[in-house]
Write a protein that holds these residues in place. Structure first.
Motif, PDB file in Angstrom:
ATOM      1  N   GLU A 103      13.464  21.451 -62.445  1.00 55.37           N
ATOM      2  CA  GLU A 103      12.164  21.307 -61.789  1.00 55.37           C
ATOM      3  C   GLU A 103      11.650  19.899 -62.050  1.00 55.37           C
ATOM      4  O   GLU A 103      11.739  19.381 -63.162  1.00 55.37           O
ATOM      5  CB  GLU A 103      11.199  22.336 -62.359  1.00 55.37           C
ATOM      6  CG  GLU A 103       9.818  22.353 -61.755  1.00 55.37           C
ATOM      7  CD  GLU A 103       8.957  23.410 -62.416  1.00 55.37           C
ATOM      8  OE1 GLU A 103       8.049  23.031 -63.175  1.00 55.37           O
ATOM      9  OE2 GLU A 103       9.212  24.614 -62.180  1.00 55.37           O
ATOM     10  N   PHE A 104      11.105  19.270 -61.016  1.00 57.48           N
ATOM     11  CA  PHE A 104      10.602  17.908 -61.139  1.00 57.48           C
ATOM     12  C   PHE A 104       9.072  17.899 -61.184  1.00 57.48           C
ATOM     13  O   PHE A 104       8.418  18.773 -60.608  1.00 57.48           O
ATOM     14  CB  PHE A 104      11.094  17.049 -59.968  1.00 57.48           C
ATOM     15  CG  PHE A 104      12.590  16.978 -59.873  1.00 57.48           C
ATOM     16  CD1 PHE A 104      13.300  16.067 -60.632  1.00 57.48           C
ATOM     17  CD2 PHE A 104      13.288  17.842 -59.048  1.00 57.48           C
ATOM     18  CE1 PHE A 104      14.694  16.008 -60.568  1.00 57.48           C
ATOM     19  CE2 PHE A 104      14.678  17.795 -58.966  1.00 57.48           C
ATOM     20  CZ  PHE A 104      15.381  16.884 -59.733  1.00 57.48           C
ATOM     21  N   THR A 105       8.527  16.906 -61.846  1.00 56.30           N
ATOM     22  CA  THR A 105       7.079  16.775 -61.872  1.00 56.30           C
ATOM     23  C   THR A 105       6.604  16.294 -60.512  1.00 56.30           C
ATOM     24  O   THR A 105       7.331  15.633 -59.774  1.00 56.30           O
ATOM     25  CB  THR A 105       6.636  15.776 -62.952  1.00 56.30           C
ATOM     26  OG1 THR A 105       7.226  14.491 -62.670  1.00 56.30           O
ATOM     27  CG2 THR A 105       7.050  16.234 -64.335  1.00 56.30           C
ATOM     28  N   SER A 106       5.380  16.646 -60.165  1.00 57.31           N
ATOM     29  CA  SER A 106       4.811  16.225 -58.887  1.00 57.31           C
ATOM     30  C   SER A 106       3.638  15.288 -59.130  1.00 57.31           C
ATOM     31  O   SER A 106       2.959  15.377 -60.154  1.00 57.31           O
ATOM     32  CB  SER A 106       4.341  17.434 -58.067  1.00 57.31           C
ATOM     33  OG  SER A 106       3.403  18.197 -58.799  1.00 57.31           O
ATOM     34  N   GLY A 107       3.418  14.366 -58.203  1.00 59.29           N
ATOM     35  CA  GLY A 107       2.291  13.457 -58.314  1.00 59.29           C
ATOM     36  C   GLY A 107       0.978  14.204 -58.159  1.00 59.29           C
ATOM     37  O   GLY A 107       0.926  15.309 -57.614  1.00 59.29           O
TER      38      GLY A 107
ATOM     39  N   GLY B 183      14.199   8.283 -58.487  1.00 56.13           N
ATOM     40  CA  GLY B 183      12.855   8.086 -59.008  1.00 56.13           C
ATOM     41  C   GLY B 183      12.094   9.309 -59.423  1.00 56.13           C
ATOM     42  O   GLY B 183      10.988   9.197 -59.948  1.00 56.13           O
ATOM     43  N   LEU B 184      12.643  10.523 -59.207  1.00 53.27           N
ATOM     44  CA  LEU B 184      11.933  11.724 -59.616  1.00 53.27           C
ATOM     45  C   LEU B 184      12.083  11.948 -61.122  1.00 53.27           C
ATOM     46  O   LEU B 184      13.090  11.578 -61.723  1.00 53.27           O
ATOM     47  CB  LEU B 184      12.451  12.945 -58.859  1.00 53.27           C
ATOM     48  CG  LEU B 184      12.149  12.994 -57.349  1.00 53.27           C
ATOM     49  CD1 LEU B 184      12.758  14.244 -56.745  1.00 53.27           C
ATOM     50  CD2 LEU B 184      10.667  12.944 -57.082  1.00 53.27           C
TER      51      LEU B 184
ATOM     52  N   VAL C  46      11.715   7.683 -54.604  1.00 53.21           N
ATOM     53  CA  VAL C  46      10.657   8.646 -54.328  1.00 53.21           C
ATOM     54  C   VAL C  46      10.153   9.162 -55.667  1.00 53.21           C
ATOM     55  O   VAL C  46      10.913   9.297 -56.618  1.00 53.21           O
ATOM     56  CB  VAL C  46      11.155   9.823 -53.457  1.00 53.21           C
ATOM     57  CG1 VAL C  46      11.550   9.347 -52.084  1.00 53.21           C
ATOM     58  CG2 VAL C  46      12.318  10.546 -54.124  1.00 53.21           C
ATOM     59  N   THR C  47       8.881   9.401 -55.771  1.00 54.09           N
ATOM     60  CA  THR C  47       8.322   9.902 -57.018  1.00 54.09           C
ATOM     61  C   THR C  47       7.757  11.312 -56.877  1.00 54.09           C
ATOM     62  O   THR C  47       7.494  11.969 -57.876  1.00 54.09           O
ATOM     63  CB  THR C  47       7.203   8.977 -57.525  1.00 54.09           C
ATOM     64  OG1 THR C  47       6.220   8.809 -56.493  1.00 54.09           O
ATOM     65  CG2 THR C  47       7.770   7.608 -57.887  1.00 54.09           C
TER      66      THR C  47
ATOM     67  N   PHE D 277      21.107  13.133 -58.955  1.00 55.26           N
ATOM     68  CA  PHE D 277      20.887  12.444 -57.681  1.00 55.26           C
ATOM     69  C   PHE D 277      19.405  12.115 -57.514  1.00 55.26           C
ATOM     70  O   PHE D 277      19.037  10.988 -57.172  1.00 55.26           O
ATOM     71  CB  PHE D 277      21.361  13.336 -56.533  1.00 55.26           C
ATOM     72  CG  PHE D 277      21.064  12.801 -55.155  1.00 55.26           C
ATOM     73  CD1 PHE D 277      21.952  11.946 -54.525  1.00 55.26           C
ATOM     74  CD2 PHE D 277      19.892  13.147 -54.492  1.00 55.26           C
ATOM     75  CE1 PHE D 277      21.677  11.449 -53.251  1.00 55.26           C
ATOM     76  CE2 PHE D 277      19.607  12.656 -53.228  1.00 55.26           C
ATOM     77  CZ  PHE D 277      20.515  11.805 -52.607  1.00 55.26           C
ATOM     78  N   TYR D 278      18.550  13.100 -57.772  1.00 53.97           N
ATOM     79  CA  TYR D 278      17.117  12.888 -57.585  1.00 53.97           C
ATOM     80  C   TYR D 278      16.507  12.027 -58.691  1.00 53.97           C
ATOM     81  O   TYR D 278      15.587  11.247 -58.436  1.00 53.97           O
ATOM     82  CB  TYR D 278      16.398  14.233 -57.479  1.00 53.97           C
ATOM     83  CG  TYR D 278      16.518  14.839 -56.090  1.00 53.97           C
ATOM     84  CD1 TYR D 278      15.908  14.225 -54.997  1.00 53.97           C
ATOM     85  CD2 TYR D 278      17.254  15.997 -55.864  1.00 53.97           C
ATOM     86  CE1 TYR D 278      16.025  14.756 -53.724  1.00 53.97           C
ATOM     87  CE2 TYR D 278      17.373  16.533 -54.594  1.00 53.97           C
ATOM     88  CZ  TYR D 278      16.754  15.905 -53.524  1.00 53.97           C
ATOM     89  OH  TYR D 278      16.869  16.423 -52.260  1.00 53.97           O
ATOM     90  N   VAL D 279      17.018  12.133 -59.899  1.00 54.69           N
ATOM     91  CA  VAL D 279      16.556  11.245 -60.973  1.00 54.69           C
ATOM     92  C   VAL D 279      16.873   9.805 -60.599  1.00 54.69           C
ATOM     93  O   VAL D 279      16.065   8.888 -60.817  1.00 54.69           O
ATOM     94  CB  VAL D 279      17.220  11.622 -62.314  1.00 54.69           C
ATOM     95  CG1 VAL D 279      16.996  10.529 -63.359  1.00 54.69           C
ATOM     96  CG2 VAL D 279      16.663  12.946 -62.825  1.00 54.69           C
TER      97      VAL D 279
END
Length: 224
Positions: A168-172, A155-156, A22-23, A150-152
């Motif tokens: 915090e992850f970047t969002s598309g 694909g995040l 997931v991205t 886990f999220y990296v």
């Protein structure tokens, strides 16, 4: 600029498929006991374009382990959304007030979902608007570092990280919601609620990958 998203509606349970990367978050589905009442609330609140709703009778007690946050441009806009939420039936957990980081408050929707409405600005620069700069899904997790990895691994991309306290992850570009992680106990304290809770989180996150659950039991499904 205001975020755009899909109109709130019912969604169907995703079929089992192989897990893929997931991205970004494609959708957020809140599970509610009363669909009609939830639709009325979120329309009155003004966030119905950014979330999906699904009927569910899953058991859930106490803190559900997450919050949805609205980031807006100025205090007047915080007050506008805060007042709309209360008028639509929300319970005030923390009244909107100034703080070291800006201005904001916390409400609980009639379905139990906690919303934080905030701005980093301390003064108004114009009249209140109904524009949302950003929506953040903040998950309360037991181990921020482990959940981040886990999220990296799925694909995040990490946008910000503060050790084992926050990530915090970047969002598309097309994603209406940003994902972030915070220690569960710290999140409950920030929201002004007891940390204890059990049962369903009552939220499902949609992504491009197949269905899976993260380390704290937050469910993901393939976005329709």
């Amino acid at each position: 600029m205001a975020i755009t998203g899909s109109t709130a509606s019912d969604t169907s349970t995703a079929s089992a498929t192989s897990i893929a990367s997931v991205t970004s978050i494609a959708s957020v589905t809140i599970e509610v006991a009363d669909l009609d009442a939830a639709r009325r609330f979120y329309t009155g609140f003004g966030v119905d374009a950014y979330i999906l709703l699904r009927a569910s009778e899953a058991d859930s007690t106490g803190f559900r382990g997450f919050t949805l946050g609205l980031t807006v441009s100025q205090p007047a806009t915080v007050d506008s959304f805060f007042g709309a939420a209360v008028d639509a039936g929300a319970t005030v957990l923390k009244p909107a007030a100034k703080s070291l980081w800006g201005y904001g408050g916390v409400v609980r929707a009639p379905d139990g979902t906690i919303w934080k409405i905030a701005t980093s600005a301390k003064k108004d620069t114009g009249p209140a608007t109904r524009e949302i700069d950003e929506i953040v899904l903040l998950l309360g997790v037991e181990d921020v570092k482990a959940s981040k990895q886990f999220y990296v691994g799925r694909g995040l991309t990490v946008g910000k990280s503060f050790g084992g306290k926050y990530a915090e992850f970047t969002s598309g570009e097309s994603s209406p919601v940003k994902l972030a992680l915070y220690k569960r106990r710290g999140l409950a304290k920030d929201l002004g609620v007891p940390v204890d809770g059990s049962g369903s989180h009552r939220i499902v996150i949609g992504g491009v990958g197949g269905p899976f659950a993260d380390l704290d039991g937050f469910a993901w499904e393939a976005a329709g």
